[in-house]
Design a protein around this motif. Structure first.
Motif, PDB file in Angstrom:
ATOM      1  N   ASP A 191       0.761  -1.159  -0.166  1.00  0.00           N
ATOM      2  CA  ASP A 191      -0.095  -0.040  -0.030  1.00  0.00           C
ATOM      3  C   ASP A 191       0.775   1.308  -0.030  1.00  0.00           C
ATOM      4  N   LEU A 192       2.154   1.348   0.841  1.00  0.00           N
ATOM      5  CA  LEU A 192       2.804   2.334   0.825  1.00  0.00           C
ATOM      6  C   LEU A 192       3.332   2.661  -0.675  1.00  0.00           C
ATOM      7  N   LYS A 193       3.804   1.617  -1.213  1.00  0.00           N
ATOM      8  CA  LYS A 193       4.544   1.744  -2.545  1.00  0.00           C
ATOM      9  C   LYS A 193       3.567   2.360  -3.472  1.00  0.00           C
ATOM     10  N   LYS A 194       2.347   1.862  -3.663  1.00  0.00           N
ATOM     11  CA  LYS A 194       1.411   2.053  -4.454  1.00  0.00           C
ATOM     12  C   LYS A 194       0.827   3.641  -4.247  1.00  0.00           C
ATOM     13  N   GLU A 195       0.665   4.109  -2.952  1.00  0.00           N
ATOM     14  CA  GLU A 195       0.243   5.380  -2.635  1.00  0.00           C
ATOM     15  C   GLU A 195       1.486   6.578  -2.983  1.00  0.00           C
ATOM     16  N   PHE A 196       2.577   5.922  -2.722  1.00  0.00           N
ATOM     17  CA  PHE A 196       3.612   7.096  -2.730  1.00  0.00           C
ATOM     18  C   PHE A 196       4.617   6.845  -4.063  1.00  0.00           C
ATOM     19  N   CYS A 197       4.173   6.063  -5.056  1.00  0.00           N
ATOM     20  CA  CYS A 197       5.029   5.724  -6.255  1.00  0.00           C
ATOM     21  C   CYS A 197       6.510   5.766  -6.106  1.00  0.00           C
ATOM     22  N   CYS A 198       6.830   4.636  -5.011  1.00  0.00           N
ATOM     23  CA  CYS A 198       8.205   4.599  -4.619  1.00  0.00           C
ATOM     24  C   CYS A 198       8.509   3.175  -4.641  1.00  0.00           C
ATOM     25  N   ASN A 199       9.346   2.573  -4.820  1.00  0.00           N
ATOM     26  CA  ASN A 199       9.831   1.223  -4.346  1.00  0.00           C
ATOM     27  C   ASN A 199      10.353   0.824  -2.919  1.00  0.00           C
ATOM     28  N   GLY A 200      10.237  -0.354  -2.462  1.00  0.00           N
ATOM     29  CA  GLY A 200      10.617  -0.513  -1.200  1.00  0.00           C
ATOM     30  C   GLY A 200      10.879  -1.938  -0.893  1.00  0.00           C
ATOM     31  N   THR A 201      11.132  -2.270   0.409  1.00  0.00           N
ATOM     32  CA  THR A 201      11.245  -3.654   0.704  1.00  0.00           C
ATOM     33  C   THR A 201      11.233  -4.008   2.125  1.00  0.00           C
ATOM     34  N   VAL A 202      10.804  -5.182   2.628  1.00  0.00           N
ATOM     35  CA  VAL A 202      11.056  -5.663   3.919  1.00  0.00           C
ATOM     36  C   VAL A 202      11.980  -6.229   4.333  1.00  0.00           C
ATOM     37  N   VAL A 203      12.929  -5.675   5.173  1.00  0.00           N
ATOM     38  CA  VAL A 203      14.515  -6.162   5.495  1.00  0.00           C
ATOM     39  C   VAL A 203      14.476  -6.968   7.011  1.00  0.00           C
ATOM     40  N   GLN A 204      14.772  -8.032   7.033  1.00  0.00           N
ATOM     41  CA  GLN A 204      14.986  -8.918   8.414  1.00  0.00           C
ATOM     42  C   GLN A 204      16.093  -8.421   9.129  1.00  0.00           C
ATOM     43  N   ASP A 205      16.075  -7.818  10.303  1.00  0.00           N
ATOM     44  CA  ASP A 205      17.336  -7.247  10.951  1.00  0.00           C
ATOM     45  C   ASP A 205      17.282  -8.232  12.177  1.00  0.00           C
ATOM     46  N   PRO A 206      18.493  -8.596  12.783  1.00  0.00           N
ATOM     47  CA  PRO A 206      18.441  -9.493  13.902  1.00  0.00           C
ATOM     48  C   PRO A 206      18.296  -8.684  15.084  1.00  0.00           C
ATOM     49  N   GLU A 207      18.523  -7.486  15.350  1.00  0.00           N
ATOM     50  CA  GLU A 207      18.343  -6.702  16.617  1.00  0.00           C
ATOM     51  C   GLU A 207      16.905  -6.188  16.512  1.00  0.00           C
ATOM     52  N   LEU A 208      16.426  -5.504  15.324  1.00  0.00           N
ATOM     53  CA  LEU A 208      15.264  -4.997  15.177  1.00  0.00           C
ATOM     54  C   LEU A 208      14.221  -5.598  14.839  1.00  0.00           C
ATOM     55  N   GLY A 209      14.283  -6.715  14.306  1.00  0.00           N
ATOM     56  CA  GLY A 209      13.217  -7.424  13.850  1.00  0.00           C
ATOM     57  C   GLY A 209      12.939  -7.058  12.113  1.00  0.00           C
ATOM     58  N   GLN A 210      11.574  -7.051  11.843  1.00  0.00           N
ATOM     59  CA  GLN A 210      11.272  -6.559  10.295  1.00  0.00           C
ATOM     60  C   GLN A 210      11.151  -5.092   9.998  1.00  0.00           C
ATOM     61  N   VAL A 211      12.055  -4.567   9.207  1.00  0.00           N
ATOM     62  CA  VAL A 211      11.952  -3.173   9.049  1.00  0.00           C
ATOM     63  C   VAL A 211      11.545  -2.905   7.518  1.00  0.00           C
ATOM     64  N   ILE A 212      10.739  -1.862   7.478  1.00  0.00           N
ATOM     65  CA  ILE A 212      10.358  -1.506   6.036  1.00  0.00           C
ATOM     66  C   ILE A 212      10.981  -0.511   5.494  1.00  0.00           C
ATOM     67  N   GLN A 213      11.858  -0.623   4.355  1.00  0.00           N
ATOM     68  CA  GLN A 213      12.671   0.599   3.596  1.00  0.00           C
ATOM     69  C   GLN A 213      11.897   0.713   2.552  1.00  0.00           C
ATOM     70  N   LEU A 214      11.797   2.320   2.191  1.00  0.00           N
ATOM     71  CA  LEU A 214      11.083   2.869   0.883  1.00  0.00           C
ATOM     72  C   LEU A 214      12.136   3.802   0.670  1.00  0.00           C
TER      73      LEU A 214
END
Length: 113
Positions: free
Chosen positions: A62-85
């Motif tokens: 939904d974020l990618k479609k709303e703001f016309c940008c690319n992104g991914t979900v990254v698994q971090d060992p300390e922080l858990g899942q992080v969304i990157q845009l």
């Protein structure tokens, strides 16, 4: 000689309150929205601290479609899942999360510049 009331000054830490309330990057009650500078004018927006019961991939879609940008979900060992845009999407992401009812406005912390 009489006893004197001598007060020995103790060490004062001016950042003690700030460290107490924001004790780490992975605090569960806040959603942290940060910007990371890449090379040149390029930047990256990261969203962390969302609750585990939310589907990160659906939010990202939904974020990618709303703001016309690319992104991914990254698994971090300390922080858990992080969304990157891609790009500086801090204000857009915060308003989107509040409008969608995912997070209250008081529980969002925007970092950077």
């Amino acid at each position: 000689m009489s006893e004197l009331d001598v007060q020995i000054p103790t060490a004062f830490d001016p950042f003690a309150e700030a460290n107490a309330e924001d004790s780490g990057a992975g605090t569960k009650e806040y959603v942290h929205i940060r910007i990371q500078q890449r090379n040149g004018r390029k930047s990256l927006t990261t969203v962390q601290g969302l609750k585990k019961e939310f589907s990160y991939n659906k939010i990202l879609k939904d974020l990618k479609k709303e703001f016309c940008c690319n992104g991914t979900v990254v698994q971090d060992p300390e922080l858990g899942q992080v969304i990157q845009l891609q790009g500086d999407q801090r204000k857009n992401v915060s308003s989107f999360l509040v409008q969608a009812g995912i997070v209250k406005k008081d529980n969002i912390k925007i970092h950077g510049f």
